[in-house]
Write a protein that holds these residues in place. Structure first.
Motif, short mmCIF file in Angstrom:
data_model
loop_
_atom_site.label_atom_id
_atom_site.label_comp_id
_atom_site.label_asym_id
_atom_site.label_seq_id
_atom_site.Cartn_x
_atom_site.Cartn_y
_atom_site.Cartn_z
N ARG A 17 31.21 54.74 13.14
CA ARG A 17 31.21 55.06 11.71
C ARG A 17 31.45 53.82 10.89
N ILE A 19 33.26 52.89 7.34
CA ILE A 19 34.24 53.41 6.39
C ILE A 19 34.45 52.38 5.29
N THR A 31 36.43 56.19 2.38
CA THR A 31 35.23 57.01 2.29
C THR A 31 34.34 56.73 3.49
N GLU A 32 34.00 57.77 4.23
CA GLU A 32 33.08 57.61 5.35
C GLU A 32 31.68 57.52 4.79
N HIS A 34 28.94 56.41 6.79
CA HIS A 34 27.92 56.63 7.81
C HIS A 34 28.61 56.94 9.13
N ARG A 35 28.14 57.97 9.81
CA ARG A 35 28.65 58.32 11.14
C ARG A 35 27.44 58.52 12.06
#
Length: 153
Positions: A17, A19, A31-32, A34-35
């Motif tokens: 991910r 963050i 805030t995430e 992309h995973r």
């Protein structure tokens, strides 16, 4: 004035991910962005990390973070795995996954050469077959080690 943002990329055993973090008035916001899945891949009987997939996903995370203009980037990866690079800094082979079975029995093999007490005194680590020492020893007769100039954790 907007708070500065910082990007962290975490490559875990099952997923990765990107963050974005910011600190404003003493409050940390995460805030995430992309995973993505990070499964090992079986190649020629071994379990490896798919570095081309990981590189592509990290670029996606960087692209998503670009509009936030992060002032720094940190990358966190596995604690025991490594990549071997040749003298031109090229990847010798796809890095092994720490869950690969090639280290099965390596603790007993290595501790016949160097006593457990001495290994512990030098490393301070608990004895697990996935440790880098046992991974490297499992490759002692490997052509990849002969080609390697650098070990990148």
């Amino acid at each position: 004035m907007a708070a500065e943002s910082y990007l962290a990329i975490d490559l875990g055993a099952e997923s990765g991910r990107a963050i974005l973090g910011s600190l404003e008035k003493g409050i940390l916001s995460l805030t995430e962005l992309h995973r993505f899945p990070n499964p090992g891949v079986r190649i020629l009987g071994g379990l490896h990390w798919d570095v081309l997939h990981l590189f592509s996903e990290m670029k996606t995370g960087l692209s998503k973070a670009a509009r936030h203009k992060p002032v720094s980037l940190g990358v966190d990866t596995w604690g025991v795995d490594y990549a071997l690079l040749d003298r031109n800094n090229g990847l010798v082979s796809n890095p092994y996954h720490y869950r690969d079975s090639r280290t099965s029995g390596m603790i007993d093999t290595v501790t016949e050469i160097v006593p457990r007490e001495e290994i512990f005194e030098l490393t301070g680590l608990q004895f697990m077959e996935l440790n880098t020492l046992f991974q490297l020893y499992s490759m002692k007769d490997s052509a990849a080690l002969d080609q390697a100039d650098t070990l990148l954790m």
